[in-house]
Design a protein around this motif. Structure first.
Motif, short mmCIF file in Angstrom:
data_model
loop_
_atom_site.label_atom_id
_atom_site.label_comp_id
_atom_site.label_asym_id
_atom_site.label_seq_id
_atom_site.Cartn_x
_atom_site.Cartn_y
_atom_site.Cartn_z
N SER A 182 -18.03 27.80 26.06
CA SER A 182 -17.40 29.06 25.63
C SER A 182 -18.07 30.25 26.30
O SER A 182 -17.39 31.18 26.76
CB SER A 182 -17.49 29.20 24.11
N GLU A 242 -10.20 22.68 22.35
CA GLU A 242 -10.34 24.10 22.69
C GLU A 242 -9.70 24.29 24.06
O GLU A 242 -9.96 23.52 24.98
CB GLU A 242 -11.83 24.44 22.75
N TRP A 267 -8.70 26.88 27.36
CA TRP A 267 -8.98 28.10 28.12
C TRP A 267 -8.03 28.11 29.30
O TRP A 267 -7.93 27.13 30.05
CB TRP A 267 -10.41 28.11 28.63
N ARG A 325 -7.28 32.40 25.89
CA ARG A 325 -7.29 31.19 25.05
C ARG A 325 -5.86 30.67 24.84
O ARG A 325 -5.63 29.82 24.01
CB ARG A 325 -7.91 31.52 23.69
#
Length: 113
Positions: A7, A40, A42, A55
């Motif tokens: 992150s 997650e 990106w 995101r």
């Protein structure tokens, strides 16, 4: 999901805004980082060196998938992304040529030839 090296890497990348090494690159890549039962995402867009990171779970020419442990190693400069692809630790779908260009933004492992 706990914030970590991955992150932090994407957040720093978003702050760069432009990289002259990518002045000829155009494309999008969606990174999907898995951590147990969650993913997650990106989205990295490069337009002639202009870097945009979000995101969003949007369409991309290149999809890069792997687990958090693997991406954390890459973000820390302890793992060569292309070597991880060849070992099957990171899976690419779509256009792998864009990942080759993006690899310039990922810290390189040190201490080896």
């Amino acid at each position: 999901m706990s914030p970590g090296r991955t992150s932090a890497f994407f957040e720093r990348l978003a702050q760069r805004e432009y990289d002259p090494m990518l002045r000829n690159a155009v494309g999008t890549a969606r990174f999907e980082i898995t951590d147990k039962d969650s993913t997650e995402r990106w989205l990295v867009t490069i337009d002639k060196g202009a870097i945009s990171v979000s995101r969003r779970n949007a369409r991309a020419e290149t999809i890069v998938r792997g687990d958090r442990k693997t991406f954390d190693k890459a973000a820390a400069g302890r793992l060569n992304v292309m070597a991880a692809v060849l070992r099957g630790e990171i899976v690419i779908s779509g256009d792998p040529r864009f990942l080759v260009q993006l690899q310039r933004l990922i810290p390189r492992p040190s201490g080896g030839p």
